[in-house]
Design a protein around this motif. Structure first.
Motif: not given
Ligand code: HEM
Length: 231
Positions: A100-101, A140-141, A144, A147, A179, A183, A186-187, A190, A203
């Motif tokens: 997921v990461v 990714h969603r 998540a 997870m 966790v 999540v 993440g919302w 977005t 971010s």
């Molecule tokens: C257990 C859940 C989640 C984990 C472990 C996780 C983990 C991560 C990680 C490690 C990154 C990269 C950050 C970076 O490179 O600096 C990321 C990016 C991102 N995540 Fe998640 N995430 C989770 C849930 C979510 C959810 C639920 C959403 C949306 C509703 C989301 C949307 C995004 C987006 C849009 C990015 C890109 C950020 C960017 O471009 O700066 N994530 N996530």
């Protein structure tokens, strides 16, 4: 005097933090010198996560050590009946979490965060058309949500199988809290997609929470392993 096996444990954590920080720096330097693919760049985050978690494990070890010294001996409270399955499941979740990461970091490096607009629906659909940027963001969603379910089930397993071991239970509860927050962040991420000034902070928040979540799961795996082998 230091207790040799426990000092060895601290050395492993400190050594791992050092090794992965050097690896992280080397990968960063290579990315500046040579053209590097987005896929390789995305592994950067996983390496930094391991370095951070090693430091977290070291600080948790030091805290345990202080408590043990206060009692003048190694604590032996409720170490019986910890099944090996707790370690096994936590390790499986940690491996899955890396996936997921990786997807998240891939989204960052390919700048495809706009692939899914809206939350919880993606572009107004439960399952969108998986073209271009939408594919990795939707994966990714979905990753998540799975997870989230996995960590909640892990808490249930710890509650049912450890006869109320307070330490494992509190780490599992912390992991669930993290966790859920991950999540939600993440919302938040977005919904701030179109506001660059705020997005930089949301971010960052997303990144900080996953660092704590991954470390908390690592600690659960380590403590479950130690307790199950002391049966
Ligand atoms: C257990 C859940 C989640 C984990 C472990 C996780 C983990 C991560 C990680 C490690 C990154 C990269 C950050 C970076 O490179 O600096 C990321 C990016 C991102 N995540 Fe998640 N995430 C989770 C849930 C979510 C959810 C639920 C959403 C949306 C509703 C989301 C949307 C995004 C987006 C849009 C990015 C890109 C950020 C960017 O471009 O700066 N994530 N996530």
């Amino acid at each position: 005097m230091d207790d040799p096996p426990r000092s060895r444990e601290a050395l492993i954590y400190a050594g791992s933090a050092l090794l992965f920080t050097i690896l992280q720096a080397a990968l960063g330097a290579m990315a500046v010198i040579w053209p590097t693919s987005d896929a390789v760049l995305a592994t950067h985050f996983g390496i930094s996560l391991i370095a951070f978690s090693s430091t977290w494990l070291l600080s948790a070890w030091a805290k345990r050590r202080v408590l043990d010294n206060g009692k003048g001996s190694i604590r032996r409270t409720s170490y019986s009946r910890i099944p090996a399955s707790i370690f096994g499941w936590t390790t499986a979740i940690l491996v899955y979490c890396m996936g997921v990461v990786y997807l998240g970091a891939y989204i960052r490096h390919t700048q495809s965060a706009g692939g899914c607009i809206g939350w919880p629906l993606c572009n107004g659909e439960l399952v969108p058309e998986l073209t271009n940027a939408t594919g990795p963001v939707f994966a990714h969603r979905l990753g998540a949500v799975i997870m989230l379910i996995a960590v909640v089930l892990l808490l249930v397993l710890v509650r049912n199988k450890t006869e109320g071991n307070k330490e494992l239970l509190s780490i599992a509860k912390l992991s669930v809290a993290l966790v859920v927050t991950q999540v939600l962040s993440g919302w938040l991420l977005t919904s701030t997609l179109h506001n660059e000034d705020v997005y930089v902070f949301t971010s960052l928040l997303h990144t900080i929470i996953i660092s704590a979540l991954f470390s908390s799961l690592c600690l659960l795996a380590v403590r479950a392993k130690q307790m199950s082998s002391r049966r």
